[in-house]
Write a protein that holds these residues in place. Structure first.
Motif, PDB file in Angstrom:
ATOM      1  N   SER A 180       0.877  -1.218   0.006  1.00 50.00           N
ATOM      2  CA  SER A 180       0.005  -0.046   0.020  1.00 50.00           C
ATOM      3  C   SER A 180       0.880   0.975  -0.097  1.00 50.00           C
ATOM      4  O   SER A 180       1.663   1.010   0.913  1.00 50.00           O
ATOM      5  CB  SER A 180      -1.001   0.314   1.354  1.00 50.00           C
ATOM      6  N   PRO A 181       0.542   2.068  -0.983  1.00 48.37           N
ATOM      7  CA  PRO A 181       1.871   3.425  -0.981  1.00 48.37           C
ATOM      8  C   PRO A 181       1.097   3.956   0.431  1.00 48.37           C
ATOM      9  O   PRO A 181       0.012   4.457   1.152  1.00 48.37           O
ATOM     10  CB  PRO A 181       1.069   4.506  -1.876  1.00 48.37           C
ATOM     11  N   GLN A 182       2.328   4.813   0.958  1.00 46.59           N
ATOM     12  CA  GLN A 182       2.562   5.736   1.591  1.00 46.59           C
ATOM     13  C   GLN A 182       2.297   6.976   1.920  1.00 46.59           C
ATOM     14  O   GLN A 182       3.749   7.375   0.715  1.00 46.59           O
ATOM     15  CB  GLN A 182       3.301   5.728   2.986  1.00 46.59           C
ATOM     16  N   GLU A 183       1.720   8.160   2.686  1.00 50.62           N
ATOM     17  CA  GLU A 183       1.204   9.305   1.700  1.00 50.62           C
ATOM     18  C   GLU A 183       0.881  10.485   2.679  1.00 50.62           C
ATOM     19  O   GLU A 183       0.952   9.923   4.024  1.00 50.62           O
ATOM     20  CB  GLU A 183       0.663   9.610   0.343  1.00 50.62           C
ATOM     21  N   HIS A 184       2.368  11.441   2.509  1.00 46.16           N
ATOM     22  CA  HIS A 184       1.059  12.548   3.506  1.00 46.16           C
ATOM     23  C   HIS A 184       0.483  13.031   3.606  1.00 46.16           C
ATOM     24  O   HIS A 184      -0.745  12.987   3.839  1.00 46.16           O
ATOM     25  CB  HIS A 184       2.467  13.759   3.839  1.00 46.16           C
ATOM     26  N   TYR A 185       0.243  13.459   1.761  1.00 40.42           N
ATOM     27  CA  TYR A 185      -1.143  13.773   1.385  1.00 40.42           C
ATOM     28  C   TYR A 185      -1.520  13.309  -0.100  1.00 40.42           C
ATOM     29  O   TYR A 185      -0.329  12.827  -0.705  1.00 40.42           O
ATOM     30  CB  TYR A 185      -1.762  14.977   1.763  1.00 40.42           C
ATOM     31  N   PHE A 186      -2.518  13.748  -1.158  1.00 44.23           N
ATOM     32  CA  PHE A 186      -2.493  13.444  -2.223  1.00 44.23           C
ATOM     33  C   PHE A 186      -1.029  13.672  -3.403  1.00 44.23           C
ATOM     34  O   PHE A 186      -0.997  14.680  -3.463  1.00 44.23           O
ATOM     35  CB  PHE A 186      -3.689  13.769  -2.835  1.00 44.23           C
ATOM     36  N   ASP A 187      -1.112  12.688  -3.962  1.00 41.99           N
ATOM     37  CA  ASP A 187       0.735  13.432  -4.646  1.00 41.99           C
ATOM     38  C   ASP A 187       1.557  13.461  -3.872  1.00 41.99           C
ATOM     39  O   ASP A 187       2.680  13.894  -4.909  1.00 41.99           O
ATOM     40  CB  ASP A 187       0.296  13.604  -5.630  1.00 41.99           C
ATOM     41  N   CYS A 188       1.959  13.532  -2.340  1.00 44.46           N
ATOM     42  CA  CYS A 188       2.819  13.630  -2.176  1.00 44.46           C
ATOM     43  C   CYS A 188       3.396  12.316  -0.963  1.00 44.46           C
ATOM     44  O   CYS A 188       2.833  12.237   0.358  1.00 44.46           O
ATOM     45  CB  CYS A 188       2.824  14.727  -0.812  1.00 44.46           C
ATOM     46  N   PRO A 189       3.781  11.351  -2.309  1.00 38.73           N
ATOM     47  CA  PRO A 189       4.202   9.842  -0.265  1.00 38.73           C
ATOM     48  C   PRO A 189       5.322  10.561   0.440  1.00 38.73           C
ATOM     49  O   PRO A 189       6.443  11.652   0.228  1.00 38.73           O
ATOM     50  CB  PRO A 189       5.007   9.303  -2.006  1.00 38.73           C
ATOM     51  N   PHE A 190       5.736   9.414   1.354  1.00 37.76           N
ATOM     52  CA  PHE A 190       6.674   9.877   2.184  1.00 37.76           C
ATOM     53  C   PHE A 190       8.194   9.387   1.175  1.00 37.76           C
ATOM     54  O   PHE A 190       7.937   8.849   0.039  1.00 37.76           O
ATOM     55  CB  PHE A 190       6.575   8.385   3.199  1.00 37.76           C
ATOM     56  N   GLN A 191       9.434   9.779   1.624  1.00 44.94           N
ATOM     57  CA  GLN A 191      10.196   9.719   0.492  1.00 44.94           C
ATOM     58  C   GLN A 191      11.609   9.657   2.008  1.00 44.94           C
ATOM     59  O   GLN A 191      11.796  10.140   2.739  1.00 44.94           O
ATOM     60  CB  GLN A 191      10.282  10.611   0.033  1.00 44.94           C
ATOM     61  N   LEU A 192      12.315   9.201   1.427  1.00 43.20           N
ATOM     62  CA  LEU A 192      14.130   9.575   1.982  1.00 43.20           C
ATOM     63  C   LEU A 192      14.232  10.534   1.514  1.00 43.20           C
ATOM     64  O   LEU A 192      14.876  11.165  -0.116  1.00 43.20           O
ATOM     65  CB  LEU A 192      14.817   8.083   1.588  1.00 43.20           C
ATOM     66  N   SER A 193      15.037  11.579   2.509  1.00 42.18           N
ATOM     67  CA  SER A 193      15.412  12.665   1.991  1.00 42.18           C
ATOM     68  C   SER A 193      17.409  12.846   2.082  1.00 42.18           C
ATOM     69  O   SER A 193      17.682  12.725   3.596  1.00 42.18           O
ATOM     70  CB  SER A 193      15.114  14.021   2.527  1.00 42.18           C
ATOM     71  N   SER A 194      17.663  14.013   2.589  1.00 47.61           N
ATOM     72  CA  SER A 194      18.835  13.786   2.406  1.00 47.61           C
ATOM     73  C   SER A 194      18.899  15.887   3.302  1.00 47.61           C
ATOM     74  O   SER A 194      19.523  15.764   4.070  1.00 47.61           O
ATOM     75  CB  SER A 194      19.556  14.820   0.993  1.00 47.61           C
ATOM     76  N   GLU A 195      17.736  15.906   3.411  1.00 48.68           N
ATOM     77  CA  GLU A 195      17.113  17.029   4.547  1.00 48.68           C
ATOM     78  C   GLU A 195      17.017  15.860   5.846  1.00 48.68           C
ATOM     79  O   GLU A 195      16.033  14.871   5.968  1.00 48.68           O
ATOM     80  CB  GLU A 195      16.098  17.169   3.847  1.00 48.68           C
ATOM     81  N   ARG A 196      17.880  16.753   6.645  1.00 50.29           N
ATOM     82  CA  ARG A 196      16.839  16.101   8.079  1.00 50.29           C
ATOM     83  C   ARG A 196      15.348  16.130   8.314  1.00 50.29           C
ATOM     84  O   ARG A 196      14.339  15.566   9.071  1.00 50.29           O
ATOM     85  CB  ARG A 196      16.954  17.290   9.403  1.00 50.29           C
ATOM     86  N   VAL A 197      14.134  17.054   7.895  1.00 53.49           N
ATOM     87  CA  VAL A 197      13.073  16.760   7.341  1.00 53.49           C
ATOM     88  C   VAL A 197      12.539  15.664   6.806  1.00 53.49           C
ATOM     89  O   VAL A 197      12.875  15.417   5.226  1.00 53.49           O
ATOM     90  CB  VAL A 197      12.422  18.441   7.169  1.00 53.49           C
ATOM     91  N   GLY A 198      11.818  14.626   7.264  1.00 55.16           N
ATOM     92  CA  GLY A 198      11.512  13.503   5.718  1.00 55.16           C
ATOM     93  C   GLY A 198      11.625  12.156   6.647  1.00 55.16           C
ATOM     94  O   GLY A 198      12.008  11.673   7.522  1.00 55.16           O
ATOM     95  N   GLN A 199      11.359  10.846   5.842  1.00 52.20           N
ATOM     96  CA  GLN A 199      11.650   9.702   6.685  1.00 52.20           C
ATOM     97  C   GLN A 199      12.420   8.691   6.118  1.00 52.20           C
ATOM     98  O   GLN A 199      13.283   9.715   6.020  1.00 52.20           O
ATOM     99  CB  GLN A 199      10.519   8.429   5.545  1.00 52.20           C
TER     100      GLN A 199
END
Length: 307
Positions: A180-199
């Motif tokens: 099942s897709p993981q998302e914050h809201y429509f068209d904005c899924p969870f994502q691994l990031s170089s930023e501190r804010v993220g999953q």
């Protein structure tokens, strides 16, 4: 994947033989058949049961977004024959282009790092830990959704998924498991990031599925699952038996649907269910929000085989 970049202001070794792809061609397929070893066990000395180990026979295909063909798109993936087989997809977040950052760099480096750590003792054949180590080793700026699946030779498939890349398990003509897709809201899924804010790896959805010889799995970026229904995937498997041909056929089908403004795709159905619709003047004319979603499309097809 044209989705927002998550920032603070927003809602919140190598014993494997990997194939790592950062594709510059429109289409590329590969097929690998792994070498496995027989094992035997016995329920009693009088009634021995010979049990073969399993692995993946894999076919792959990647079709970049039409406007990103010259750069090879922003998806990346790898395939390894380590143990029963490892397959993975990372989908770069194209919103980074607005920051003058190449969105393909993060997913490509992430996949390269993941392939390097497949046989690591600390990973211990755990896809969630593999995500942790690959993420920590990735220095490129950017972000990506990621899915990794690792097949044990006894048939256990271990899956870790962050975001909206997906996986289906097909047995006897029906889907018996799907992520099942993981998302914050429509068209904005969870994502691994170089930023501190993220999953992080702790946010991964983790699943174990027991596979048997003859099962088939389909893994892909959202470019596949936004444009192709599960019943179409099953129909494609009826037509094509070879894993490489099947992967190519599914990618081509997704690409065709993505370009069809009249196709009522999984993406358009989901958009309408979330309250998005066509402009009022179109609704007055009896029209509704339809069409596929142009995107990079990555497809990996793995068939469970014994040897």
């Amino acid at each position: 994947m044209a989705i927002p970049i998550l920032r603070a202001a927003m809602i919140s070794h190598p014993q494997s033989q990997p194939i790592i792809h950062s594709i510059s061609a429109i289409l590329e397929t590969s097929k690998r058949r792994n070498t496995v070893v027989f094992s035997s066990s016995s329920s009693s000395e009088l009634n021995p049961v010979i049990r073969s180990e399993v692995s993946f026979s894999v076919g792959t295909c990647l079709i970049p977004h039409p406007k990103k063909v010259d750069r090879g798109g922003e998806d990346a993936f790898f395939v390894s024959n380590y143990n029963g087989g490892v397959i993975a997809v990372a989908d770069g977040v194209s919103g980074w282009a607005e920051e003058d950052v190449d969105p393909s760099l993060f997913p490509r480096e992430f996949m390269a790092n993941a392939s390097d750590f497949v046989g690591d003792d600390e990973v211990n054949y755990d896809p969630q830990i593999l995500i942790r180590k690959a993420h920590a080793a990735t220095s490129s700026t950017g972000s990506a959704t990621v899915i990794i699946a690792m097949l044990e030779k006894n048939g256990t498939l271990k899956i870790a998924n962050v975001g909206d890349c997906g996986l289906r398990v097909i047995r006897n003509g029906r889907v018996i498991f799907s992520t099942s897709p993981q998302e914050h809201y429509f068209d904005c899924p969870f994502q691994l990031s170089s930023e501190r804010v993220g999953q992080t790896y702790l946010d991964a959805a983790v699943s174990n599925v027991e596979l048997i010889e003859g099962d088939t799995i389909v893994m892909g970026s959202d470019g596949l699952f936004d444009n192709v229904f599960d019943h179409e995937i099953i129909q494609t498997f009826v037509i094509y038996k070879d894993v490489a041909e099947t992967a190519k056929a599914l990618a081509n089908l997704a690409s065709s649907h993505a370009k069809d403004s009249k196709f009522d795709s999984p993406y358009s159905l989901e958009a309408r269910s979330r309250g998005f619709d066509a402009p009022l003047w179109k609704k007055i004319l009896g029209m509704k929000l339809t069409g596929g979603k142009l995107d990079d499309i990555t497809v990996i097809v793995g068939q469970v085989v014994s040897s």
